[in-house]
Design a protein around this motif. Sequence first.
Motif, PDB file in Angstrom:
ATOM      1  N   SER A  12       0.840  -1.198   0.000  1.00 35.15           N
ATOM      2  CA  SER A  12       0.000   0.000   0.000  1.00 35.15           C
ATOM      3  C   SER A  12       0.873   1.245   0.000  1.00 35.15           C
ATOM      4  N   ILE A  13       0.692   2.048  -1.027  1.00 32.05           N
ATOM      5  CA  ILE A  13       1.576   3.201  -1.182  1.00 32.05           C
ATOM      6  C   ILE A  13       1.199   4.326  -0.222  1.00 32.05           C
ATOM      7  N   ALA A  14      -0.099   4.525  -0.004  1.00 29.87           N
ATOM      8  CA  ALA A  14      -0.529   5.665   0.805  1.00 29.87           C
ATOM      9  C   ALA A  14      -0.055   5.534   2.254  1.00 29.87           C
ATOM     10  N   GLY A  15      -0.349   4.384   2.870  1.00 32.94           N
ATOM     11  CA  GLY A  15       0.019   4.187   4.268  1.00 32.94           C
ATOM     12  C   GLY A  15       1.518   4.293   4.468  1.00 32.94           C
ATOM     13  N   THR A  16       2.257   3.709   3.537  1.00 25.76           N
ATOM     14  CA  THR A  16       3.705   3.729   3.618  1.00 25.76           C
ATOM     15  C   THR A  16       4.242   5.160   3.570  1.00 25.76           C
ATOM     16  N   SER A  17       3.695   5.958   2.662  1.00 25.50           N
ATOM     17  CA  SER A  17       4.201   7.320   2.506  1.00 25.50           C
ATOM     18  C   SER A  17       3.950   8.149   3.759  1.00 25.50           C
ATOM     19  N   VAL A  18       2.769   7.991   4.338  1.00 27.49           N
ATOM     20  CA  VAL A  18       2.464   8.746   5.560  1.00 27.49           C
ATOM     21  C   VAL A  18       3.430   8.328   6.678  1.00 27.49           C
ATOM     22  N   ALA A  19       3.674   7.013   6.785  1.00 28.20           N
ATOM     23  CA  ALA A  19       4.554   6.532   7.849  1.00 28.20           C
ATOM     24  C   ALA A  19       5.970   7.087   7.694  1.00 28.20           C
ATOM     25  N   ILE A  20       6.476   7.088   6.468  1.00 29.87           N
ATOM     26  CA  ILE A  20       7.843   7.576   6.248  1.00 29.87           C
ATOM     27  C   ILE A  20       7.933   9.073   6.565  1.00 29.87           C
ATOM     28  N   ALA A  21       6.947   9.839   6.085  1.00 28.43           N
ATOM     29  CA  ALA A  21       6.978  11.283   6.330  1.00 28.43           C
ATOM     30  C   ALA A  21       6.879  11.579   7.820  1.00 28.43           C
ATOM     31  N   ALA A  22       6.044  10.824   8.532  1.00 30.57           N
ATOM     32  CA  ALA A  22       5.881  11.071   9.966  1.00 30.57           C
ATOM     33  C   ALA A  22       7.166  10.738  10.729  1.00 30.57           C
ATOM     34  N   ALA A  23       7.766   9.598  10.411  1.00 30.36           N
ATOM     35  CA  ALA A  23       8.996   9.206  11.101  1.00 30.36           C
ATOM     36  C   ALA A  23      10.088  10.238  10.856  1.00 30.36           C
ATOM     37  N   ASP A  24      10.182  10.688   9.610  1.00 34.28           N
ATOM     38  CA  ASP A  24      11.226  11.647   9.254  1.00 34.28           C
ATOM     39  C   ASP A  24      11.056  12.968  10.018  1.00 34.28           C
ATOM     40  N   THR A  25       9.802  13.425  10.097  1.00 36.63           N
ATOM     41  CA  THR A  25       9.545  14.695  10.783  1.00 36.63           C
ATOM     42  C   THR A  25       9.831  14.573  12.277  1.00 36.63           C
ATOM     43  N   MET A  26       9.439  13.438  12.867  1.00 36.52           N
ATOM     44  CA  MET A  26       9.709  13.226  14.289  1.00 36.52           C
ATOM     45  C   MET A  26      11.202  13.328  14.588  1.00 36.52           C
ATOM     46  N   VAL A  27      12.011  12.683  13.759  1.00 41.16           N
ATOM     47  CA  VAL A  27      13.453  12.704  14.015  1.00 41.16           C
ATOM     48  C   VAL A  27      13.981  14.143  13.964  1.00 41.16           C
ATOM     49  N   ALA A  28      13.511  14.917  12.997  1.00 40.16           N
ATOM     50  CA  ALA A  28      13.979  16.307  12.904  1.00 40.16           C
ATOM     51  C   ALA A  28      13.567  17.104  14.138  1.00 40.16           C
ATOM     52  N   LEU A  29      12.324  16.935  14.576  1.00 38.01           N
ATOM     53  CA  LEU A  29      11.861  17.718  15.724  1.00 38.01           C
ATOM     54  C   LEU A  29      12.611  17.306  16.998  1.00 38.01           C
ATOM     55  N   ILE A  30      12.852  16.012  17.153  1.00 37.73           N
ATOM     56  CA  ILE A  30      13.607  15.570  18.329  1.00 37.73           C
ATOM     57  C   ILE A  30      15.021  16.159  18.288  1.00 37.73           C
ATOM     58  N   ALA A  31      15.620  16.156  17.097  1.00 38.92           N
ATOM     59  CA  ALA A  31      16.963  16.729  16.972  1.00 38.92           C
ATOM     60  C   ALA A  31      16.941  18.206  17.384  1.00 38.92           C
ATOM     61  N   GLY A  32      15.906  18.926  16.948  1.00 40.93           N
ATOM     62  CA  GLY A  32      15.790  20.339  17.326  1.00 40.93           C
ATOM     63  C   GLY A  32      15.680  20.503  18.837  1.00 40.93           C
TER      64      GLY A  32
END
Length: 456
Positions: free
Chosen positions: A257-277
């Motif tokens: 499933s492309i939709a679910g996968t894309s949301v998961a990747i974008a969410a994980a990526d954003t979380m890592v950036a915010l935690i780094a900040g």
Amino acid sequence: MNDTRSQGSAHGQWSSRLTFVLAATGAAVGLGNIWKFPYIAGEHGGSVFVLVYILCVAVLGVPIMMAEVMLGRRGGRTPVNTLRMLAAEARASRVWQIIGWGGTLAGILILSYYSVIAGWTLAYLQYAVTGAFANFTGDGASALFAQSITGNPLTQVVCHTLFMVMTMVIVARGVNRGLEQAVVYLMPTLVALLLILVGYAVNTGHFMQALAFLFTPDFDKFSSASVLTAMGHAFFTLSLGMGTIMIYGAYVPKTASIAGTSVAIAAADTMVALIAGMAIFPIVFANGLDPAAGPRLIFETVPVAFGNMAGGTLFGALFFLLLLIAAWTSSISLLEPGVTLLIENFGMTRSRAVVCIGLVIWILGFGTAFSSNLWSHVTLFGLTIFQQIDYLTSNLMLPLGGLGIAVFAGWVLTRDTSRAELNVRNTAVYTAWRLFIRWIAPVTVSIVFLHAIGVV
Ligand code: TRP
């Protein structure tokens, strides 16, 4: 590696949906999240920038990521040929393949500086292991950076060379072997270490100041240039607009499933950036460092934290090791489109293709390595070579590539094709995607561009 050009992708396939998610997350999470995000947020005054960036991830990033995976999976080859083939299938102009060429070039340019920064990480791994950060203050950290990196072109070239070799070895072996396994353990460990850093940062007493800086809107420091940078960074951090996700999508099994996968990747990526900040800004404020210090920001803050923490030598070494690995899983994805292009269109073997492109990137990297020393006077519009390449790729090439991909997926592909390929069960999800990809994404990117160059 053998290159059988039968059906599907000529270059292999992920062994499962999970390996694709991990590989794509590995491509997304990298220096962009931990090194770049904090420093550009710092330069653009924090909060409003952060909000615009998050908005761009949601509104542009997710739909465009879905489009890239979809096009890649349907085309099954290097981005240039995927676009050429899908354009032919839709009876559209061959000109669309230009998105593939532009993206492949962007990947080469990005990797030329990415590898130099990853090289800094390599150098810092060595300092961490030898306990160089013990009892560091902000001044000590600044001095170390100035002396060992800025003032030391040789270290930079040596580390850049090592990192390029590391990247080339993996890509020469093919992405499937080794790398996907590594990511399973390494990404969670990286997040755990970032959380340890946040734990330290909470105790500096400047945590609230950092949160306010990141999340309380302050429109004073914000300009249309900041919007362009925030949008460009959304593409950069998700690895969009250049074909990375398209070529990774080419190896995706038809069932995922492309939709679910894309949301998961974008969410994980954003979380890592915010935690780094949240890890880095409290240290910045507690030690009187400058949030707008630029590319050296994490190299001045992180050593201070680890230098003053029990077990800091161990944790510091682990941190830079994992940052290096995060950079590694991203750098291979920058190389892959160019390598598959040489294999498909110039009949090269994988190893030879890797050496050809690797050499070009290695030489281009000198421009960045020398930007802070030997060639610091070589500027155009006041930007060094490194800054030029960064601006050209992140602010121009990636958003333009993303715009092209959105228009292609939304307007050139037929409704039936995208519907079948995305394979979303829920009609509302498909309708929403199509609205975003046809209208919202192209209009938003165009307005930000026109605004940044002063037309609107
Ligand atoms: N997203 C990666 C990071 O944040 C870098 C990266 C990998 C990338 N592949 C890309 C950026 C493709 C733009 C395009 O570090």
